[in-house]
Design a protein around this motif. Structure first.
Motif, PDB file in Angstrom:
ATOM      1  N   ILE A  84       0.850  -1.186   0.000  1.00  9.29           N
ATOM      2  CA  ILE A  84       0.000   0.000   0.000  1.00  9.29           C
ATOM      3  C   ILE A  84       0.886   1.236   0.000  1.00  9.29           C
ATOM      4  O   ILE A  84       1.875   1.300   0.736  1.00  9.29           O
ATOM      5  CB  ILE A  84      -0.911   0.022   1.250  1.00  9.29           C
ATOM      6  N   LEU A  85       0.521   2.214  -0.821  1.00  8.81           N
ATOM      7  CA  LEU A  85       1.209   3.502  -0.862  1.00  8.81           C
ATOM      8  C   LEU A  85       0.193   4.622  -0.670  1.00  8.81           C
ATOM      9  O   LEU A  85      -0.811   4.676  -1.399  1.00  8.81           O
ATOM     10  CB  LEU A  85       1.926   3.685  -2.210  1.00  8.81           C
ATOM     11  N   VAL A  86       0.441   5.468   0.307  1.00  5.23           N
ATOM     12  CA  VAL A  86      -0.365   6.674   0.496  1.00  5.23           C
ATOM     13  C   VAL A  86       0.558   7.869   0.303  1.00  5.23           C
ATOM     14  O   VAL A  86       1.467   8.097   1.102  1.00  5.23           O
ATOM     15  CB  VAL A  86      -1.013   6.727   1.897  1.00  5.23           C
ATOM     16  N   MET A 127       4.068  -4.362  -6.838  1.00  2.00           N
ATOM     17  CA  MET A 127       2.655  -4.674  -6.598  1.00  2.00           C
ATOM     18  C   MET A 127       2.096  -5.484  -7.764  1.00  2.00           C
ATOM     19  O   MET A 127       1.352  -6.456  -7.569  1.00  2.00           O
ATOM     20  CB  MET A 127       1.851  -3.387  -6.425  1.00  2.00           C
ATOM     21  N   ILE A 128       2.455  -5.085  -8.971  1.00  2.00           N
ATOM     22  CA  ILE A 128       1.997  -5.808 -10.161  1.00  2.00           C
ATOM     23  C   ILE A 128       2.496  -7.252 -10.129  1.00  2.00           C
ATOM     24  O   ILE A 128       1.751  -8.194 -10.434  1.00  2.00           O
ATOM     25  CB  ILE A 128       2.466  -5.082 -11.435  1.00  2.00           C
ATOM     26  N   GLY A 133      -2.221  -4.528  -4.991  1.00  2.00           N
ATOM     27  CA  GLY A 133      -1.641  -3.288  -4.482  1.00  2.00           C
ATOM     28  C   GLY A 133      -2.700  -2.207  -4.397  1.00  2.00           C
ATOM     29  O   GLY A 133      -3.740  -2.284  -5.060  1.00  2.00           O
ATOM     30  N   ARG A 134      -2.436  -1.242  -3.552  1.00  3.36           N
ATOM     31  CA  ARG A 134      -3.336  -0.096  -3.406  1.00  3.36           C
ATOM     32  C   ARG A 134      -2.498   1.180  -3.347  1.00  3.36           C
ATOM     33  O   ARG A 134      -1.487   1.246  -2.641  1.00  3.36           O
ATOM     34  CB  ARG A 134      -4.173  -0.200  -2.125  1.00  3.36           C
ATOM     35  N   GLY A 175      -4.452  -6.100 -10.478  1.00  3.11           N
ATOM     36  CA  GLY A 175      -4.849  -6.056  -9.077  1.00  3.11           C
ATOM     37  C   GLY A 175      -4.329  -4.847  -8.324  1.00  3.11           C
ATOM     38  O   GLY A 175      -4.438  -4.791  -7.093  1.00  3.11           O
ATOM     39  N   VAL A 176      -3.754  -3.892  -9.041  1.00  2.87           N
ATOM     40  CA  VAL A 176      -3.231  -2.664  -8.421  1.00  2.87           C
ATOM     41  C   VAL A 176      -4.258  -1.548  -8.629  1.00  2.87           C
ATOM     42  O   VAL A 176      -4.558  -1.181  -9.767  1.00  2.87           O
ATOM     43  CB  VAL A 176      -1.869  -2.265  -9.013  1.00  2.87           C
TER      44      VAL A 176
END
Length: 259
Positions: A84-86, A127-128, A133-134, A175-176
């Motif tokens: 996860i990346l914010v 993530m890929i 991934g988010r 799925g990202v």
């Protein structure tokens, strides 16, 4: 609701205070281990320890300027493989169109467009590879309806929004999931700074400036970091897998827009 992300790992930028802290706390409550970043080490360490004590998750801290190449490299090295990346960075100063020159715009673009893009470019390939991934980019209500005195922010954050609109649709099949979260005024240091500016400009008290701004919000109050964080955590959850390239407005109804 079980968000289905317990045991995941997240990088949350500019997370020692304000909206970034709200996101970090909500993700930790969902069982996510954190890599937290901010420029000031004292506030960062204090927030990180509070989160460890409250939620029992692993928290790694990196005191660095995420906008600088060296700072970003330091953060990315510590983050490694995250799920996860914010992204988050402070907004540029307010002003009038006649106040800004090329260097002002380049600085705004570095902070609020190019840095999030650099982080996504670095972290999304892993993530890929994992098939999950988010990414949540904290932008601003100004990408929906421009705020005249925040022209630098309007420009830079709208550029990021355009980038995400295309990129999110390219990585979703893997799925990202990439989306943007658009805050209005929340009870943070940024709100205090803006209200202080109004107070000084109009020669009124800080409380009067705050009341004046709150009166323009249909909810008649500022948002809280807790409710902002809860929305961010949902957007990072297993339940957001069909939400692609969206701009989620969280502003108490302040933005006058039908869509």
């Amino acid at each position: 609701m079980d968000l289905g992300i317990r045991g995941k790992r997240a990088l949350v930028c500019a997370s020692s205070k304000g909206l970034g802290r709200g996101c970090a706390e909500a993700l930790a409550e969902a069982g996510v281990d954190l890599v937290m970043n901010a420029r000031g080490s004292e506030a960062l360490e204090g927030t990180a320890q509070s989160i460890r004590d409250r939620f029992g998750v692993t928290v790694t801290t990196v005191a660095a300027d995420i906008v600088s190449e060296d700072g970003r490299a330091k953060v990315l090295e510590a983050a490694g493989d995250v799920d996860i990346l914010v992204t988050n960075a402070g907004g540029p100063p307010p002003g009038m169109w006649s106040d800004w020159g090329r260097e002002d715009f380049l600085s705004a673009l570095d902070s609020n467009m190019l840095t999030p893009i650099a982080l996504m470019t670095e972290l999304m390939p892993k993530m890929i590879d994992k098939g999950w991934g988010r990414v949540v980019n904290i932008t601003s209500q100004s990408v929906k309806a421009p705020i005249a005195v925040l022209g630098l922010s309007n420009a830079a954050r709208t550029g990021l929004t355009g980038y995400v609109a295309g990129t999110a649709r390219q990585v979703a099949e893997h799925g990202v999931i990439v989306n943007n979260l658009l805050p209005g005024i929340h009870a943070t240091d940024r709100a205090i700074a803006l209200d202080t500016g109004v107070s000084q400009q109009q020669n009124i008290s800080l409380d009067a400036a705050k009341a004046q701004r709150q009166a323009t919000i249909p909810a008649k109050r500022y948002g809280t970091r807790e409710e902002f964080g809860a929305m961010c955590a949902f957007m990072c959850s297993q339940h957001a897998g069909f939400m692609v390239g969206q701009n989620v407005l969280l502003d108490g109804g302040a933005t006058l827009a039908t869509i």
